[in-house]
Motif scaffolding. Structure first.
Motif, mmCIF file in Angstrom:
data_model
loop_
_atom_site.group_PDB
_atom_site.id
_atom_site.type_symbol
_atom_site.label_atom_id
_atom_site.label_comp_id
_atom_site.label_asym_id
_atom_site.label_seq_id
_atom_site.Cartn_x
_atom_site.Cartn_y
_atom_site.Cartn_z
ATOM 1 N N PHE B 5 -20.778 24.249 -15.302
ATOM 2 C CA PHE B 5 -19.953 23.326 -16.098
ATOM 3 C C PHE B 5 -19.516 23.967 -17.414
ATOM 4 C CE2 PHE B 5 -21.800 19.310 -13.946
ATOM 5 C CZ PHE B 5 -20.721 19.259 -13.089
ATOM 6 N N ARG B 6 -20.457 24.726 -18.012
ATOM 7 C CA ARG B 6 -20.121 25.384 -19.283
ATOM 8 C C ARG B 6 -18.962 26.372 -19.086
ATOM 9 N NH1 ARG B 6 -25.232 27.024 -20.933
ATOM 10 N NH2 ARG B 6 -25.613 24.939 -21.699
ATOM 11 N N GLU B 9 -15.647 23.879 -18.288
ATOM 12 C CA GLU B 9 -15.360 22.591 -18.940
ATOM 13 C C GLU B 9 -14.096 22.620 -19.818
ATOM 14 O OE1 GLU B 9 -19.043 21.786 -20.908
ATOM 15 O OE2 GLU B 9 -18.755 23.362 -22.410
ATOM 16 N N ARG B 10 -13.920 23.688 -20.563
ATOM 17 C CA ARG B 10 -12.750 23.733 -21.459
ATOM 18 C C ARG B 10 -11.442 23.877 -20.679
ATOM 19 N NH1 ARG B 10 -14.029 26.629 -27.135
ATOM 20 N NH2 ARG B 10 -15.885 25.448 -27.627
ATOM 21 N N GLN B 11 -11.489 24.722 -19.672
ATOM 22 C CA GLN B 11 -10.290 24.889 -18.829
ATOM 23 C C GLN B 11 -9.936 23.566 -18.151
ATOM 24 O OE1 GLN B 11 -12.769 27.107 -19.043
ATOM 25 N NE2 GLN B 11 -12.189 29.114 -18.223
ATOM 26 N N TYR B 13 -10.657 20.603 -19.176
ATOM 27 C CA TYR B 13 -10.098 19.687 -20.175
ATOM 28 C C TYR B 13 -8.630 20.009 -20.446
ATOM 29 C CZ TYR B 13 -8.905 18.026 -24.832
ATOM 30 O OH TYR B 13 -8.239 17.470 -25.893
ATOM 31 N N ARG B 14 -8.341 21.282 -20.615
ATOM 32 C CA ARG B 14 -6.960 21.715 -20.900
ATOM 33 C C ARG B 14 -6.036 21.335 -19.734
ATOM 34 N NH1 ARG B 14 -5.121 22.221 -25.678
ATOM 35 N NH2 ARG B 14 -5.809 24.162 -26.575
ATOM 36 N N PHE B 18 -2.915 18.828 -19.891
ATOM 37 C CA PHE B 18 -1.539 19.177 -19.478
ATOM 38 C C PHE B 18 -0.964 18.070 -18.594
ATOM 39 C CE2 PHE B 18 -2.426 23.917 -20.036
ATOM 40 C CZ PHE B 18 -1.574 24.023 -21.113
ATOM 41 N N HIS B 23 -5.729 12.832 -25.070
ATOM 42 C CA HIS B 23 -7.043 13.444 -25.295
ATOM 43 C C HIS B 23 -8.165 12.655 -24.610
ATOM 44 C CE1 HIS B 23 -10.464 15.088 -27.510
ATOM 45 N NE2 HIS B 23 -10.752 13.863 -27.895
ATOM 46 N N LEU B 27 -10.539 13.650 -21.350
ATOM 47 C CA LEU B 27 -12.006 13.717 -21.377
ATOM 48 C C LEU B 27 -12.612 12.856 -20.272
ATOM 49 C CD1 LEU B 27 -12.789 13.529 -25.214
ATOM 50 C CD2 LEU B 27 -13.106 15.495 -23.734
ATOM 51 N N GLN B 31 -14.986 14.125 -17.219
ATOM 52 C CA GLN B 31 -16.338 13.572 -17.054
ATOM 53 C C GLN B 31 -16.516 12.940 -15.663
ATOM 54 O OE1 GLN B 31 -18.094 11.228 -20.279
ATOM 55 N NE2 GLN B 31 -19.111 9.990 -18.738
ATOM 56 N N ASP B 32 -15.524 12.179 -15.241
ATOM 57 C CA ASP B 32 -15.606 11.555 -13.907
ATOM 58 C C ASP B 32 -15.687 12.619 -12.813
ATOM 59 O OD1 ASP B 32 -15.489 9.150 -15.111
ATOM 60 O OD2 ASP B 32 -13.423 8.673 -14.551
ATOM 61 N N MET B 34 -16.870 15.659 -13.134
ATOM 62 C CA MET B 34 -18.195 16.298 -13.188
ATOM 63 C C MET B 34 -19.233 15.412 -12.514
ATOM 64 S SD MET B 34 -18.382 17.812 -17.029
ATOM 65 C CE MET B 34 -17.739 19.423 -17.439
ATOM 66 N N CYS B 35 -19.126 14.122 -12.815
ATOM 67 C CA CYS B 35 -20.083 13.159 -12.266
ATOM 68 C C CYS B 35 -20.015 13.144 -10.735
ATOM 69 C CB CYS B 35 -19.754 11.795 -12.831
ATOM 70 S SG CYS B 35 -20.994 10.581 -12.510
ATOM 71 N N VAL B 38 -21.408 16.414 -9.247
ATOM 72 C CA VAL B 38 -22.881 16.488 -9.208
ATOM 73 C C VAL B 38 -23.420 15.668 -8.039
ATOM 74 C CG1 VAL B 38 -24.993 15.877 -10.445
ATOM 75 C CG2 VAL B 38 -23.110 16.894 -11.680
#
Lengths: 158, 173
Positions: B5-6, B9-11, B13-14, B18, B23, B27, B31-32, B34-35, B38
């Motif tokens: 995730f680390r 995560e930034r990519q 988000y970007r 886009f 914003h 986010l 998050q959804d 990632m959830c 997992v």
């Protein structure tokens, strides 16, 4: 892919990579918190999923336990609380039992012990047998009266 | 999992930003994703994680667009006409500040130009281009993430690259 395309792709990659470094600290912190929140949420969802899986079994178990408890209560009530149940379901008013209950308890106890007495004779209507001729006078009459007195006093003494 | 995730995560988000230009929504989308990742795909081989994660993110973006289109229909029916004025004056202020070239460093300006051109692309072209050019996914992986054929990926990527090159010009960045 031509050399120009490769150069262009490389430039795009570098520009986008640099843009990540330009993220303000607040946004960067928020993004890094996302993964922990997501993993936590996924863990909670897993627990919920397990609960839902076992929900039917839990419900069936609860129903069985409830019915068993009720059955136990019923058995207990029939065995020990029967006199109270008889009083409650009888047609007599409760006041009757409140006033006369001591007498009836004594009477029931007396009758119980009297039946065990060796000289017990079952009760018969008064006019079906004639009293012995010596009942009112003489030694035999005195014995018969004495026998009845002894029986009652013996019960009272316990 | 945390390291994976680390690394993305930034990519992610970007990429979400886009697509949705907001914003908070970006986010939420990350998050959804990632959830869901997992809970559904954490037991899959680690080599497939990247493509699978972007597949989820793309699905979330698609769902977001569907919801947004429904919402915008309601907004059109119930909102008052604004005579072409922008509803939020702060939005205008932010754009003016961003356009000012004297306040920007060279790479910020380059990014801004790229961002503007990426926004002009269709959602599919934009996402295919980012996945291929930035994330380095193969054609097959991109097709998996985008839920389309490899031929479609090639077409979208070619058109996106062609259009961006034409718009940004030879001297970019």
């Amino acid at each position: 892919m031509s050399h120009a395309d490769n150069q262009f792709e490389k430039a795009v990659r570098q520009t986008l990579d640099r843009s990540l470094d330009d993220l303000d600290t607040e946004t960067a912190a928020e993004i890094s918190r996302l993964k922990y929140r997501a993993m936590e949420k996924a863990e909670q969802n897993k627990v919920k999923k397990w609960l839902w899986k076992f929900a039917p079994a839990i419900i069936i178990l609860l129903i069985m336990v409830t019915f068993n408890l009720r059955q136990d209560n019923y058995i207990q009530m029939t065995s020990t609380d029967m006199p109270e149940l008889n009083i409650l379901t009888s047609t007599e008013s409760l006041e009757f039992y409140a006033e006369e209950i001591e007498f009836y308890l004594w009477f029931a106890e007396t009758m119980g012990t009297e039946m065990e007495h060796p000289d017990y004779r079952p009760a018969v209507p008064a006019d079906t047998i004639a009293p012995p001729s010596s009942c009112t006078e003489g030694a035999e009459g005195r014995d018969f009266t004495q026998l009845g007195t002894d029986r009652v006093s013996g019960v009272l003494r316990g | 999992m945390e390291d994976f995730f680390r690394s993305i995560e930034r990519q992610a988000y970007r990429m979400a930003l886009f697509a949705c230009h907001n914003h908070d929504d970006a986010l939420d989308l990350v998050q959804d994703s990632m959830c869901q990742f997992v809970s559904k795909y954490s037991r899959k081989p680690q080599a497939d994680w990247k493509a699978l994660f972007y597949k989820i993110l793309q699905n979330k973006i698609r769902d977001y667009y569907r919801k947004e289109s429904v919402r915008s229909r309601w907004r059109v029916w119930f909102s008052k006409p604004t005579d072409g004025e922008t509803s939020d004056p702060l939005e205008i202020q932010r754009d003016i500040k961003e356009i000012d070239p004297e306040q920007m460093t060279q790479h910020k300006q380059a990014f801004y130009q790229l961002q503007q051109e990426l926004k002009q692309l269709s959602l599919k072209q934009q996402q295919v281009f980012i996945l291929r050019a930035w994330e380095g996914l193969s054609i097959g992986e991109t097709a998996l993430a985008m839920r389309c054929s490899e031929g479609t990926v090639k077409t979208h990527y070619f058109r996106a690259t062609d259009r961006l090159k034409a718009k940004l010009g030879e001297h970019w960045p």
